[in-house]
Design a protein around this motif. Structure first.
Motif, PDB file in Angstrom:
ATOM      1  N   ARG B   9       0.909  -1.097  -0.006  1.00 42.36           N
ATOM      2  CA  ARG B   9       0.206  -0.132  -0.096  1.00 42.36           C
ATOM      3  C   ARG B   9       0.871   1.171   0.079  1.00 42.36           C
ATOM      4  O   ARG B   9       0.645   2.274  -0.548  1.00 42.36           O
ATOM      5  CB  ARG B   9      -0.970   0.065   1.376  1.00 42.36           C
ATOM      6  CG  ARG B   9      -1.739  -0.970   1.275  1.00 42.36           C
ATOM      7  CD  ARG B   9      -2.897  -0.953   0.039  1.00 42.36           C
ATOM      8  NE  ARG B   9      -3.556   0.340  -0.014  1.00 42.36           N
ATOM      9  CZ  ARG B   9      -4.491   0.876   0.526  1.00 42.36           C
ATOM     10  NH1 ARG B   9      -5.043   0.017   1.316  1.00 42.36           N
ATOM     11  NH2 ARG B   9      -5.240   2.092   0.398  1.00 42.36           N
ATOM     12  N   TYR B  10       1.799   1.205   0.697  1.00 43.21           N
ATOM     13  CA  TYR B  10       2.768   2.435   0.830  1.00 43.21           C
ATOM     14  C   TYR B  10       4.200   1.668   0.474  1.00 43.21           C
ATOM     15  O   TYR B  10       4.755   0.709   1.028  1.00 43.21           O
ATOM     16  CB  TYR B  10       2.783   2.984   2.163  1.00 43.21           C
ATOM     17  CG  TYR B  10       1.338   3.690   2.648  1.00 43.21           C
ATOM     18  CD1 TYR B  10       0.580   2.929   3.300  1.00 43.21           C
ATOM     19  CD2 TYR B  10       1.004   4.735   2.065  1.00 43.21           C
ATOM     20  CE1 TYR B  10      -0.874   3.103   3.351  1.00 43.21           C
ATOM     21  CE2 TYR B  10      -0.230   5.355   2.242  1.00 43.21           C
ATOM     22  CZ  TYR B  10      -1.148   4.460   2.772  1.00 43.21           C
ATOM     23  OH  TYR B  10      -2.296   4.974   3.346  1.00 43.21           O
ATOM     24  N   TYR B  35      -1.724   1.991 -14.035  1.00 41.19           N
ATOM     25  CA  TYR B  35      -1.947   3.414 -14.462  1.00 41.19           C
ATOM     26  C   TYR B  35      -1.469   4.138 -13.115  1.00 41.19           C
ATOM     27  O   TYR B  35      -0.922   3.630 -12.084  1.00 41.19           O
ATOM     28  CB  TYR B  35      -3.338   3.730 -13.940  1.00 41.19           C
ATOM     29  CG  TYR B  35      -4.594   3.135 -15.039  1.00 41.19           C
ATOM     30  CD1 TYR B  35      -4.837   1.686 -14.754  1.00 41.19           C
ATOM     31  CD2 TYR B  35      -4.913   3.912 -16.270  1.00 41.19           C
ATOM     32  CE1 TYR B  35      -5.874   1.306 -15.666  1.00 41.19           C
ATOM     33  CE2 TYR B  35      -5.467   3.241 -17.076  1.00 41.19           C
ATOM     34  CZ  TYR B  35      -6.252   1.982 -17.148  1.00 41.19           C
ATOM     35  OH  TYR B  35      -7.163   1.653 -17.786  1.00 41.19           O
ATOM     36  N   MET B  88       0.694   7.645  -6.984  1.00 40.99           N
ATOM     37  CA  MET B  88      -0.119   6.618  -6.684  1.00 40.99           C
ATOM     38  C   MET B  88      -0.168   5.818  -7.978  1.00 40.99           C
ATOM     39  O   MET B  88      -0.432   6.391  -8.983  1.00 40.99           O
ATOM     40  CB  MET B  88      -1.609   6.961  -6.274  1.00 40.99           C
ATOM     41  CG  MET B  88      -2.463   5.951  -6.063  1.00 40.99           C
ATOM     42  SD  MET B  88      -1.941   4.984  -4.827  1.00 40.99           S
ATOM     43  CE  MET B  88      -3.310   5.663  -3.642  1.00 40.99           C
ATOM     44  N   LEU B  90      -1.872   2.618  -9.541  1.00 35.79           N
ATOM     45  CA  LEU B  90      -3.033   1.572  -9.425  1.00 35.79           C
ATOM     46  C   LEU B  90      -2.881   0.684 -10.644  1.00 35.79           C
ATOM     47  O   LEU B  90      -2.852   0.759 -11.838  1.00 35.79           O
ATOM     48  CB  LEU B  90      -4.253   2.268  -9.876  1.00 35.79           C
ATOM     49  CG  LEU B  90      -4.556   3.159  -8.521  1.00 35.79           C
ATOM     50  CD1 LEU B  90      -5.747   4.483  -9.156  1.00 35.79           C
ATOM     51  CD2 LEU B  90      -5.467   2.454  -7.529  1.00 35.79           C
ATOM     52  N   PHE B 104     -10.070  -2.716 -10.419  1.00 38.45           N
ATOM     53  CA  PHE B 104      -8.828  -2.069  -9.786  1.00 38.45           C
ATOM     54  C   PHE B 104      -8.509  -2.692  -8.330  1.00 38.45           C
ATOM     55  O   PHE B 104      -9.200  -2.971  -7.464  1.00 38.45           O
ATOM     56  CB  PHE B 104      -9.218  -0.493  -9.691  1.00 38.45           C
ATOM     57  CG  PHE B 104      -8.950   0.096 -11.056  1.00 38.45           C
ATOM     58  CD1 PHE B 104     -10.377   0.202 -11.670  1.00 38.45           C
ATOM     59  CD2 PHE B 104      -8.016   0.845 -11.409  1.00 38.45           C
ATOM     60  CE1 PHE B 104     -10.315   0.817 -12.977  1.00 38.45           C
ATOM     61  CE2 PHE B 104      -7.908   1.441 -12.528  1.00 38.45           C
ATOM     62  CZ  PHE B 104      -9.107   1.444 -13.475  1.00 38.45           C
ATOM     63  N   GLY B 105      -7.101  -2.411  -8.235  1.00 40.16           N
ATOM     64  CA  GLY B 105      -6.673  -2.693  -6.765  1.00 40.16           C
ATOM     65  C   GLY B 105      -6.728  -1.667  -6.125  1.00 40.16           C
ATOM     66  O   GLY B 105      -7.225  -0.320  -6.274  1.00 40.16           O
ATOM     67  N   ASP B 106      -6.062  -1.383  -4.846  1.00 43.86           N
ATOM     68  CA  ASP B 106      -6.347  -0.455  -3.780  1.00 43.86           C
ATOM     69  C   ASP B 106      -4.951   0.596  -4.002  1.00 43.86           C
ATOM     70  O   ASP B 106      -5.249   1.557  -3.368  1.00 43.86           O
ATOM     71  CB  ASP B 106      -6.309  -0.911  -2.433  1.00 43.86           C
ATOM     72  CG  ASP B 106      -7.681  -1.381  -1.940  1.00 43.86           C
ATOM     73  OD1 ASP B 106      -7.718  -2.612  -1.057  1.00 43.86           O
ATOM     74  OD2 ASP B 106      -8.710  -1.221  -2.776  1.00 43.86           O
ATOM     75  N   GLY B 107      -4.432   0.371  -4.991  1.00 40.97           N
ATOM     76  CA  GLY B 107      -3.120   1.204  -5.251  1.00 40.97           C
ATOM     77  C   GLY B 107      -2.036   1.151  -4.425  1.00 40.97           C
ATOM     78  O   GLY B 107      -1.938   0.400  -3.275  1.00 40.97           O
TER      79      GLY B 107
END
Lengths: 115, 113
Positions: B9-10, B35, B88, B90, B104-107
């Motif tokens: 996520r991060y 993206y 970010m 995605l 989409f995933g959560d990024g």
């Protein structure tokens, strides 16, 4: 080439008021059109999609959008805003159904709901 | 339900590092996409793949590469990370069947220091 224009980077409405988010597109072929919503720190969730079956499309959470070919528009509406609708909204276009080609997105509209 | 999972996520990396962003989907979709999302710019397509070992450039491929060795996994590679790649990212997957949208995933929020 395709493009999407979302009018207004930020839209603020009062709780219970009408929500109107504007989207205009350009496409050299009959388009497939989508609205996605993004809540903070999350990915994109599909709200609704236009695939030529009907010009008025109903989506989740009470949202709907109307495809108007003459105006090249696909505006998103909701009759009564709720606090939980606060999010980023993206309009997107695709020459196919959406799963086969990359989507072209607008720059997004941040919806703010005033209590 | 379609599940698109991005491994981090991060992520914080340093300039010049080689960075891998991983994405896995569980719906046997043929197509996968990467993206980049930046404030005021929306989402822009970096690369996509319509089959194993196949890749196509999107709108902003410069500075990136991708790998798809298995159908369910699509990796985005920053060969030598730069600060302007802080963003970010995605991942999405989709099928050739019309009327089916991308999922989409959560990024992954990537910071390059």
């Amino acid at each position: 080439a395709q493009s999407v224009t979302q009018l207004g980077s930020h839209v603020s409405v009062s709780e219970g008021a009408l929500v109107l988010l504007r989207c205009n597109y350009s496409s050299s072929v009959p388009p497939y059109l989508f609205w996605y919503v993004q809540y903070p720190n999350q990915g994109l969730q599909l709200l609704l999609k236009y695939t030529s079956a009907a010009t008025l499309v109903k989506g989740i959470n009470g949202f709907e959008a109307e495809f108007k070919k003459s105006e090249t528009s696909f505006h998103l509406t909701k009759p009564s805003a709720h606090m939980s609708d606060a999010a980023e909204y993206f309009c997107a276009v695709s020459p196919s159904g959406g799963g086969a080609d990359g989507l072209t997105f607008g720059k997004g509209t941040h919806l703010i709901i005033q209590p | 339900d379609v599940k698109v999972t991005q491994s981090s996520r991060y992520l914080v990396k340093r300039t010049g590092e080689k960075v891998f962003l991983e994405c896995v989907q569980d719906m046997d979709h043929e197509n996968m996409f990467w993206y980049r999302q930046d404030p005021g710019l929306g989402l822009r397509l970096i690369y996509f793949s319509y089959d194993v070992k196949m890749k196509e450039k999107g709108d902003i491929p410069e500075g990136y590469s991708v790998s798809r060795e298995k159908k369910e996994r699509f990796s985005l590679i920053l060969e030598s990370a730069s600060t302007n790649q802080t963003s970010m990212y995605l991942c999405a997957s989709g099928t050739l069947s019309q009327n089916q949208p991308q999922h989409f995933g959560d990024g992954t929020r990537l910071s390059i220091l």
